[in-house]
Design a protein around this motif. Structure first.
Motif, PDB file in Angstrom:
ATOM      1  N   THR A 208      33.168  37.419  39.153  1.00  0.00           N
ATOM      2  CA  THR A 208      33.709  38.696  39.619  1.00  0.00           C
ATOM      3  C   THR A 208      34.550  39.359  38.534  1.00  0.00           C
ATOM      4  O   THR A 208      34.382  40.550  38.243  1.00  0.00           O
ATOM      5  CB  THR A 208      34.544  38.489  40.895  1.00  0.00           C
ATOM      6  OG1 THR A 208      33.700  37.967  41.923  1.00  0.00           O
ATOM      7  CG2 THR A 208      35.160  39.798  41.370  1.00  0.00           C
TER       8      THR A 208
ATOM      9  N   SER B  10      32.574  40.912  35.819  1.00  0.00           N
ATOM     10  CA  SER B  10      31.964  42.203  36.173  1.00  0.00           C
ATOM     11  C   SER B  10      32.935  43.363  35.964  1.00  0.00           C
ATOM     12  O   SER B  10      32.517  44.513  35.831  1.00  0.00           O
ATOM     13  CB  SER B  10      31.448  42.186  37.619  1.00  0.00           C
ATOM     14  OG  SER B  10      32.503  42.283  38.564  1.00  0.00           O
TER      15      SER B  10
ATOM     16  N   ASP C 250      27.287  41.196  39.525  1.00  0.00           N
ATOM     17  CA  ASP C 250      27.934  42.519  39.512  1.00  0.00           C
ATOM     18  C   ASP C 250      28.721  42.795  40.794  1.00  0.00           C
ATOM     19  O   ASP C 250      28.408  43.716  41.544  1.00  0.00           O
ATOM     20  CB  ASP C 250      26.898  43.626  39.279  1.00  0.00           C
ATOM     21  CG  ASP C 250      27.544  44.939  38.841  1.00  0.00           C
ATOM     22  OD1 ASP C 250      28.784  45.008  38.790  1.00  0.00           O
ATOM     23  OD2 ASP C 250      26.805  45.906  38.580  1.00  0.00           O
ATOM     24  N   SER C 251      29.768  42.021  41.009  1.00  0.00           N
ATOM     25  CA  SER C 251      30.615  42.231  42.185  1.00  0.00           C
ATOM     26  C   SER C 251      31.264  43.612  42.169  1.00  0.00           C
ATOM     27  O   SER C 251      31.341  44.287  43.197  1.00  0.00           O
ATOM     28  CB  SER C 251      31.704  41.159  42.248  1.00  0.00           C
ATOM     29  OG  SER C 251      31.145  39.887  42.466  1.00  0.00           O
ATOM     30  N   LYS C 252      31.748  44.028  41.011  1.00  0.00           N
ATOM     31  CA  LYS C 252      32.358  45.358  40.884  1.00  0.00           C
ATOM     32  C   LYS C 252      31.374  46.441  41.317  1.00  0.00           C
ATOM     33  O   LYS C 252      31.726  47.366  42.061  1.00  0.00           O
ATOM     34  CB  LYS C 252      32.800  45.590  39.446  1.00  0.00           C
ATOM     35  CG  LYS C 252      33.302  46.996  39.156  1.00  0.00           C
ATOM     36  CD  LYS C 252      33.512  47.201  37.661  1.00  0.00           C
ATOM     37  CE  LYS C 252      33.717  48.667  37.340  1.00  0.00           C
ATOM     38  NZ  LYS C 252      33.826  48.900  35.873  1.00  0.00           N
TER      39      LYS C 252
ATOM     40  N   GLY D 164      27.533  39.831  44.818  1.00  0.00           N
ATOM     41  CA  GLY D 164      27.375  40.395  43.480  1.00  0.00           C
ATOM     42  C   GLY D 164      25.970  40.777  43.078  1.00  0.00           C
ATOM     43  O   GLY D 164      25.751  41.208  41.946  1.00  0.00           O
TER      44      GLY D 164
END
Length: 233
Positions: free
Chosen positions: A95, A98, A44-46, A11
């Motif tokens: 996760t 995000s 910020d995994s997305k 992330g």
């Protein structure tokens, strides 16, 4: 031609973007390989998945990590146990945040039903498509490691994503195995030592614990130079 190999991101989008820039990645000349664990724990995994997709379209290779598999199973198994394990042990709360979900809603959830969106379904399909390892003339690239007792081609996926000590201690193959998964302080047996681990038995550990205040590393082959971004700036 260079081969650039990057360890566990978790992330940390800003760090991986800075690292790709710092190493001066050129998609027309370099091979770029990511060792998995793009998601969980970090902010910020997305965004990291979106960045991986972008690089993949330009030719990068994205391997699966065990955290991708945990997320996939949490959504697809639809079991409370898998769901809660992902959220509260593997770092799935971060996760889902995000993707824009509310922290309180996430932490009180017992199943994935309320979190299935078209965007997440698309990213789960991407996760499902990821390869487990890449083999070259002199190297094997994999998330967790290889089973010293089983031929690579028939090793179960779960084993390649999760193996640790048996691989670290007993691998004796001719090809060098470059892997992530195990933060390097554990390999060095030295707390706070996030440097890349070069084992005497042809193994190279790249998980610099970026999400734990360590570093995100890129191994440059064939020179074995290390380019890093420190989590503390």
């Amino acid at each position: 031609m260079r081969t650039l190999v990057v360890g566990d991101i978790h992330g940390e989008l800003a760090m991986v973007q800075a690292l790709v820039k710092k190493v001066k990645y050129d998609s027309s000349q370099d091979e770029l390989i990511f060792l998995g664990d793009y998601i969980d724990r970090g902010p910020d995994s997305k965004g990291v998945i979106a960045f991986m997709k972008q690089l993949q379209q330009a030719g990068a290779i994205c391997l699966s990590g065990n955290h991708e598999q945990i997320m996939y199973e949490a959504f697809k198994n639809r079991s409370t146990e898998s769901w809660l394990h992902w959220l509260h042990t593997a770092g799935g709360v971060a996760t889902l945040k995000s993707y824009g979900f509310d922290t309180e809603d996430i932490e009180h959830s017992m199943s994935p039903e309320s979190f299935v969106t078209a965007e997440i379904e698309e990213d789960l399909e991407w996760i499902r498509s990821l390869e487990t390892y890449v083999e070259r003339d002199d190297y094997i690239f994999v998330h967790g490691g290889v089973d010293p007792e089983v031929p690579l081609s028939i090793t179960p996926k779960h084993r390649l994503l999760w193996i640790r000590q048996e691989f670290h201690d007993n691998y004796r193959g001719k090809k060098t195995v470059v892997f992530g998964h195990t933060p390097t302080p554990r390999l060095h047996k030295e707390r706070g030592n996030f440097a890349v681990y070069f084992g005497d038995n042809n193994i190279i550990g790249l998980d610099g614990g970026a999400v734990f205040g360590g570093a995100l590393h890129c191994l440059v082959l064939p020179t074995r130079e290390i380019v890093s971004i420190n989590a503390k700036g």
